[in-house]
Design an enzyme around this catalytic site. Structure first.
Site, PDB file in Angstrom:
ATOM      1  N   LYS A 148      56.027 -69.969 105.543  1.00 32.70           N
ATOM      2  CA  LYS A 148      54.882 -69.618 106.316  1.00 32.70           C
ATOM      3  C   LYS A 148      54.377 -70.865 107.007  1.00 32.70           C
ATOM      4  CE  LYS A 148      50.126 -67.812 105.420  1.00 32.70           C
ATOM      5  NZ  LYS A 148      49.424 -67.453 104.308  1.00 32.70           N
ATOM      6  N   SER A 223      47.356 -63.080 105.238  1.00 35.82           N
ATOM      7  CA  SER A 223      47.866 -64.101 106.561  1.00 35.82           C
ATOM      8  C   SER A 223      49.280 -64.495 106.569  1.00 35.82           C
ATOM      9  CB  SER A 223      47.187 -65.509 106.282  1.00 35.82           C
ATOM     10  OG  SER A 223      47.215 -65.837 104.903  1.00 35.82           O
ATOM     11  N   SER A 247      46.546 -62.769 100.931  1.00 32.51           N
ATOM     12  CA  SER A 247      47.369 -62.890 101.977  1.00 32.51           C
ATOM     13  C   SER A 247      49.104 -62.793 101.703  1.00 32.51           C
ATOM     14  CB  SER A 247      47.101 -64.127 102.257  1.00 32.51           C
ATOM     15  OG  SER A 247      46.173 -64.371 103.335  1.00 32.51           O
TER      16      SER A 247
HETATM   17  C1  LIG Z   1      33.726 -56.550  96.472  1.00 32.70           C
HETATM   18  C2  LIG Z   1      34.730 -57.144  97.410  1.00 32.70           C
HETATM   19  C3  LIG Z   1      34.081 -57.639  98.654  1.00 32.70           C
HETATM   20  C4  LIG Z   1      35.057 -58.161  99.617  1.00 32.70           C
HETATM   21  C5  LIG Z   1      34.366 -59.126 100.796  1.00 32.70           C
HETATM   22  C6  LIG Z   1      35.419 -59.832 101.486  1.00 32.70           C
HETATM   23  C7  LIG Z   1      35.032 -60.672 102.424  1.00 32.70           C
HETATM   24  C8  LIG Z   1      35.759 -61.787 102.937  1.00 32.70           C
HETATM   25  C9  LIG Z   1      37.261 -61.441 103.093  1.00 32.70           C
HETATM   26  C10 LIG Z   1      37.838 -62.010 104.096  1.00 32.70           C
HETATM   27  C11 LIG Z   1      39.123 -61.751 104.349  1.00 32.70           C
HETATM   28  C12 LIG Z   1      40.288 -62.431 103.551  1.00 32.70           C
HETATM   29  C13 LIG Z   1      41.684 -62.330 103.911  1.00 32.70           C
HETATM   30  C14 LIG Z   1      42.597 -62.872 103.041  1.00 32.70           C
HETATM   31  C15 LIG Z   1      43.171 -64.267 103.719  1.00 32.70           C
HETATM   32  C16 LIG Z   1      43.788 -65.062 102.868  1.00 32.70           C
HETATM   33  O1  LIG Z   1      43.809 -64.782 101.537  1.00 32.70           O
HETATM   34  N1  LIG Z   1      43.958 -65.857 103.175  1.00 32.70           N
HETATM   35  C17 LIG Z   1      44.379 -67.346 102.618  1.00 32.70           C
HETATM   36  C18 LIG Z   1      45.769 -67.792 102.643  1.00 32.70           C
HETATM   37  O2  LIG Z   1      45.920 -69.016 101.888  1.00 32.70           O
END
Ligand SMILES: CCCCCC/C=C\CCCCCCCC(=O)NCCO
Length: 503
Positions: A148, A223, A247
């Protein structure tokens, strides 16, 4: 007089106004120049990316001419070695070059069309050709691996989708990449991410949108979306991504492959941006297990002392003892799509038929909203509840099928199924088990969500028109029990494969 009168009414701007206007113009000019420089850099990187993909294509075509059908003839398992998917055997036997990784003529085309690669690592082909099999080869000797964008590889940018990170190559490999190399793996490409990584779509200003290899109008997820598309499309056997809210698991589920999000510190996180856990992605659970087996070694523990020295536990992984499995079909926050629900329900039945004990659907972990509050209040409470129920592992939904491009940006809330296990820091993996059927699609007519609000309406639209797309389930274990989680995933994979062969 008639001519001079209007002139007399004309006010000349005062000095402070003039100064303000000049300063503003200067700022605008500087900003314009800065943006121009940035766009020039973006264009350069895009050209470099094009050259890289073209080079891959050239090597791949040459390879196919030379090797022909050899890949399809290579298979099986060498005596004494852990069972390994045929294509891994092939690369370890030296039959496949990093970009000649596949027997499918479509794979490179899908790789190009899904736009999943950010950078081709030019030195990988030479490394592969020159690799001399040592007396004691590493567990990943000769295996091409994809990485990645955000995971540092010496000499290559970790852009995280920001143009300002262009031409700032990493000074050294992340610990993960160092250990992979010591185990004989050959990183050969870096893969696309959404800008900032805080999204489960996969789009940024430098490389653009990555598409889903199973349907190009859908997102590959994110991601680690470049990895999902590349592996799902057959362009890489093994890849590595990161996970903060899903992700690793969401792109894997969307693209029909497997992924494991380990407990946060089971693998080193040194040298990666914005991360709760680093983990492997592959088509087969066995490949994930091989990756974990290879990574959980002395080198990993020495290079990063914060990683607990827990080698891969073969006994737990290879056990065939019946499991005690908890399960739930909804988290009462994001209503599962009909196919998500069916995936869990059918797998529950298959597991029971195979002799495992599957906890009743109305166990207190998911009976009502209470369990979610408990999680946020205390991880220990959740574990105590899990232990009280005497569970080994948990079977539950993961968001799917893949949403249309752009939808994840409007639906951050739909990460509820995955983000839970980041909050708890439990190992969690996903395994594709089914595809959306016509009946699932018909049932979408009645999909209202748990709240019937704005988000539920968008989600309903996003889930629709998905017949044939892959759907996965999520397999979870208690912290530090990656081997048990993988063992459960292997069982789920086997049962799903058997069922899909019959159907
Ligand atoms: C009860 C659940 C509520 C969920 C609220 C979600 C709020 C924010 C989520 C943001 C989206 C995140 C996407 C994942 C991205 C990820 O894991 N990135 C990190 C990479 O290392």
């Amino acid at each position: 007089v008639a001519v001079t009168a209007p002139m007399a009414r004309l006010h000349l701007p005062s000095l402070p106004t003039l100064l303000c206007c000049s300063a503003a113009s200067l700022l605008l000019l500087l900003r314009w120049q800065w943006r121009r420089r940035l766009w020039k850099k973006v264009k350069e990187v895009q050209l470099k990316h094009e050259r890289g993909v073209a080079q891959m294509e050239k090597i791949w075509l040459g390879f196919r001419k030379k090797v022909g059908a050899i890949i399809s003839t290579v298979g099986g398992c060498k005596g004494g070695e852990a069972p390994t998917p045929p294509r891994l055997i092939a690369v370890r036997a030296g039959c496949i070059s990093p970009v000649g990784f596949t027997g499918s003529p479509q794979a490179l085309q899908i790789t190009r069309e899904t736009n999943c690669i950010t950078e081709y690592m030019w030195e990988s082909e030479t490394k592969f050709q020159q690799a001399v099999r040592p007396e004691k080869p590493g567990l990943l000797f000769g295996v091409p691996v994809s990485i990645k964008d955000s995971i540092n590889c010496q000499g290559y940018d970790s852009t995280i989708g920001f143009a300002s990170n262009i031409n700032k190559p990493a000074a050294e490999d992340s610990v993960l990449v160092q250990v992979l190399k010591r185990q004989g793996a050959i990183p050969f490409v870096k893969t696309n991410v959404p800008q900032s990584l805080i999204s489960y779509d996969c789009n940024n200003v430098i490389f653009g949108q990555t598409l889903n290899p199973t349907l190009y109008t859908r997102t590959s997820g994110g991601s680690s979306g470049g990895e999902g598309a590349l592996i799902g499309g057959g362009g890489s056997i093994l890849g590595f991504g990161t996970d903060l809210g899903g992700s690793l698991r969401l792109p894997a589920a969307f693209c029909g492959i497997c992924a494991l999000k380990p407990t946060g510190n089971r693998l080193s996180k040194t040298g990666h941006g914005m991360v709760a856990a680093v983990g492997p992605m592959a088509k087969k659970v066995e490949t994930l297990a091989l990756a974990m087996r290879a990574l959980l070694c002395e080198d990993m523990f020495n290079l990063d002392s914060t990683v607990p020295p827990l080698p891969f536990n073969e006994e737990v992984y290879s056990s065939t003892k019946p499991l005690r499995i908890g399960y739930y079909e909804t988290d009462f926050f994001t209503m599962p799509s009909p196919s998500m629900r069916r995936a869990v329900r059918e797998m529950k039945q298959l597991l029971e038929d195979a002799g495992h004990t599957v906890g009743h659907g109305n166990n207190p972990l998911h009976r009502d909203q209470e369990w979610r509050l408990q999680i946020h209040e205390s991880c220990h409470k959740f574990i105590a509840q899990w232990k009280k129920l005497n569970l080994d592992v948990m079977l539950c939904p993961v968001l799917g099928p893949a949403l249309p491009v752009g939808y994840p940006g409007k639906l951050a809330v739909a990460t509820s199924y995955t983000i839970l296990y980041n909050c708890l820091d439990f190992p969690a993996g996903v395994v594709p088990v089914t595809t959306v059927t016509d009946e699932d699609e018909d049932e979408m007519e009645n999909y209202k969500g748990h709240y019937g609000d704005h988000w539920d309406r968008i989600l309903a639209k996003g889930f629709s028109g998905s017949v044939g797309l892959p759907v996965a389930v999520q397999c979870v274990a208690l912290p530090w029990q990656e081997e048990l989680c993988l063992r459960f995933m292997r069982e789920v994979e086997k049962l799903a494969e058997e069922k899909n062969r019959i159907v």
